[in-house]
Design a protein around this motif. Structure first.
Motif, short mmCIF file in Angstrom:
data_model
loop_
_atom_site.label_atom_id
_atom_site.label_comp_id
_atom_site.label_asym_id
_atom_site.label_seq_id
_atom_site.Cartn_x
_atom_site.Cartn_y
_atom_site.Cartn_z
N ALA A 254 -0.90 7.94 2.72
CA ALA A 254 -0.62 6.60 2.09
C ALA A 254 -0.74 5.44 2.01
O ALA A 254 -0.67 4.84 3.43
CB ALA A 254 1.14 6.98 1.49
N ASP A 255 -1.09 4.85 1.67
CA ASP A 255 -1.54 3.62 1.32
C ASP A 255 -0.25 2.34 1.02
O ASP A 255 -0.17 2.21 0.01
CB ASP A 255 -2.24 2.44 0.96
N GLY A 256 0.58 2.44 1.81
CA GLY A 256 1.52 1.18 1.36
C GLY A 256 1.17 -0.54 0.95
O GLY A 256 2.16 -1.15 -0.14
N ASP A 257 0.32 -0.92 1.16
CA ASP A 257 0.06 -2.33 1.53
C ASP A 257 -1.28 -2.05 -0.01
O ASP A 257 -1.32 -3.55 -0.46
CB ASP A 257 0.12 -3.55 2.50
N GLY A 258 -2.07 -1.08 -0.13
CA GLY A 258 -3.13 -1.27 -1.29
C GLY A 258 -3.84 -2.10 -0.73
O GLY A 258 -5.27 -2.81 -1.72
N ASP A 259 -4.36 -2.08 0.39
CA ASP A 259 -5.27 -2.23 1.14
C ASP A 259 -6.47 -1.67 1.02
O ASP A 259 -7.59 -1.55 1.36
CB ASP A 259 -5.62 -3.11 2.37
N GLY A 260 -6.26 -0.20 0.90
CA GLY A 260 -7.05 1.25 1.06
C GLY A 260 -7.80 1.76 2.30
O GLY A 260 -8.12 2.81 2.49
N THR A 261 -5.92 1.64 3.25
CA THR A 261 -5.99 1.83 4.32
C THR A 261 -4.76 2.58 4.16
O THR A 261 -3.69 1.60 4.11
CB THR A 261 -6.43 1.30 5.49
N GLY A 262 -4.34 3.64 4.71
CA GLY A 262 -3.20 4.17 4.66
C GLY A 262 -3.09 3.60 5.94
O GLY A 262 -3.07 2.72 6.84
N THR B 284 -7.20 -1.11 -3.93
CA THR B 284 -8.48 -1.26 -3.43
C THR B 284 -8.37 -0.25 -3.46
O THR B 284 -7.27 1.27 -3.22
CB THR B 284 -8.32 -1.72 -2.15
N ALA B 285 -9.65 -0.06 -3.64
CA ALA B 285 -10.07 1.20 -3.49
C ALA B 285 -9.97 2.07 -2.12
O ALA B 285 -10.71 1.38 -1.25
CB ALA B 285 -11.75 1.58 -3.99
#
Length: 538
Positions: free
Chosen positions: A31-39, A431-432
């Motif tokens: 799960a990606d908490g900060d939205g940068d595409g990386t969990g 982000t993707a």
């Protein structure tokens, strides 16, 4: 309702690990908490209620340490630092504490065989030159041939390609995996001392256990002789001096009431059992079951062999259908060859996902009914299939070191779908994801499955809930019962039976008073259809 207290789960002993259900988190894809595409760890913290509702007793995290990610984090540059892509040490400590408050323990991953080529020790070794004390922490050697142009020996790699890389001053260093993962010299006391300190570092931060990567590999024959098939002892697998290392680790774990699970791939059951002696590792992964085809006779043999291996040392078995290295269960069971072998992985292998899903549901009930602990890889509870990653997006080094013939392991590492109608299926918001999610991924989303009583997610929730509540499940005895060819039937207590039908025709159920849980509906005559499993009260 109050959270269950760790170690006090009904139906299990106070040795929680003997019958635990442990969920594997691959942090980059959970799960990606900060939205940068990386969990990241913030994403995991936000999903802890989901894991608590699922009913797991612990989370095993694959490496979350500082790493260049040349091999998915198994190239560690600093064991005391969380990789910034995932968060920081404070975030990890909060996660451990919050999970414990929900009755969920934390298991971290330690990689003793090697470190990253960006680790301070290895950078110092490269700078110090031949013959230096810094190089003695690794396996540096002069090459063979007239000008040292040949590797020091011919050891085969755990991945494709060479096991030796030459540096500018002419020496070679050993790496059983990628060149970015130089092997440590476990004959050096500093290597042992450092790992013992790392264990203490994480136990003091509240982790309950440690998974040991490639646990049979760290010790090497000091002469580094050429590999000869069948030579005993092996020059770098399952060497006797490993056991004193793990005894020293066990003494540390016992100080903190911590536990170990070893990644031990060994065909010899007697040698395997040595790692599970009372003063060594608590548990070890059971790979014969994981790689076994969907065939009743072979699965029963794998179960019997596993229980027989563990019985002499009193250790509980571990059961797992899939992990971050292995083709996902739904896809594997939908193929003509339903077993697993790294050597046979190939692009474009067809799979019947409907058939694979039916078998995966039955396998879930079969596995969760077996005695011992069970490991559940993230996304298996959603019935995710293996994704075929476009070649230009593959990141796994197994693919590149094979010359592009091996599809690698990225297909089971695709970021999870959480919310069907959200961007990127709810994995992150802006982000993707670092690996592309296939078309149709939102159909597997957790929120959609939560509302479907017949979903894979709700099957796992029901099974894990029964497993936690029923004294018959988890650790304890197993008794096989008579059954037809292709049908596995065993008793877990005087009044609980599991039946799994792997035959081509429906099977009659034994006498029972209640159906506790079934992986699919019975037929109109009350028989168990093919590729279906059931838990019965008798």
């Amino acid at each position: 309702m109050a959270a269950p207290q760790p170690g006090k789960t009904p139906g299990h002993t106070d040795d929680w690990w003997r019958g635990a259900a442990i969920y594997q988190v691959y942090p980059r894809s959970f799960a990606d908490g900060d939205g940068d595409g990386t969990g990241d760890l913030a994403g995991v913290r936000s999903r802890l209620p989901y894991l608590a509702e699922l009913g797991v007793d612990a989370i095993w995290f694959t490496p979350w340490y500082l790493s260049p990610l040349a091999d998915g984090g198994y190239d560690v540059a600093d064991y005391r630092t969380i990789d910034p892509a995932f968060g920081d040490l404070g975030e990890a400590e909060r996660l451990i504490t919050e999970a414990r408050g929900l009755g969920i323990r934390t298991i971290v991953d330690i990689v003793p065989n090697h470190v990253s080529d960006q680790h301070p020790w290895f950078r110092a070794a490269l700078a110090a030159g031949p013959g230096s004390p810094e190089r003695k922490l690794f396996h540096f050697r002069p090459g063979r041939g007239e000008h040292g142009e040949l590797p020091p020996n011919d050891w085969p790699s755990q991945f494709s390609g060479r096991t030796w890389t030459r540096v500018e001053d002419g020496e070679w260093y050993l790496h059983l995996f990628t060149p970015e993962q130089p092997d440590l010299n476990w004959a050096h006391p500093a290597v042992r001392e450092e790992h013992e300190e790392v264990l203490r570092f994480w136990f003091e931060r509240g982790v309950a256990g440690v998974r040991i990567d490639s646990a049979a590999l760290p010790a090497k024959d000091p002469d580094l002789p050429d590999f000869v098939e069948g030579r005993d002892p092996h020059p770098y697998i399952d060497r006797d001096d490993l056991h004193e290392i793990y005894r020293s680790w066990r003494r540390i774990a016992d100080e903190y009431d911590g536990v170990f699970v070893g990644e031990v791939w060994l065909p010899d059951s007697e040698r395997f059992a040595r790692y599970l002696r009372p003063d060594e590792l608590h548990t070890a992964f059971n790979f014969s079951f994981l790689s076994c085809p969907w065939e009743a006779a072979r699965l029963r043999a794998a179960i019997d062999d596993t229980l027989a291996e563990h019985a002499p040392v009193g250790a509980p078995a571990t059961w797992v259908l899939c992990n971050h290295d292995v083709t996902r269960t739904v896809t594997r069971y939908g193929r003509q060859d339903t077993g697993f072998d790294f050597a046979t992985k190939a692009f474009g292998t067809p799979a019947d996902l409907r058939l694979g899903t039916r078998r995966a549901r039955a396998a879930a009930l079969l596995t969760l009914a077996l005695p011992g602990s069970v490991y559940l890889y993230q996304g298996e509870e959603l019935g995710l299939p293996e994704a075929e990653i476009p070649r230009d997006r593959i990141q796994d080094p197994m693919h590149f070191r094979s010359g592009g013939t091996d599809p690698g392991r990225d297909g089971c590492r695709v970021p999870l779908p959480w919310t069907a109608d959200a961007p990127y299926a709810g994995f992150g918001s802006r982000t993707a994801p670092w690996l592309p999610q296939p078309d149709g991924w939102p159909a597997y989303a957790a929120d959609r499955q939560a509302d479907d009583p017949d979903s894979m997610l709700n099957l796992y929730r029901a099974a894990l809930g029964l497993r936690r509540a029923d004294p018959a499940l988890g650790d304890g005895p197993l008794q096989w019962l008579p059954s037809c060819d292709g049908v596995l039937t065993f008793r877990r207590s005087p009044d609980l039976i599991c039946v799994a039908n792997l035959a081509d025709t429906p099977a009659a159920l034994p006498d029972h008073t209640e159906i506790l849980l079934a992986s699919g509906p019975l037929d109109t005559d009350g028989r168990l259809p093919s590729d279906t499993a059931v838990w019965l009260r008798t």
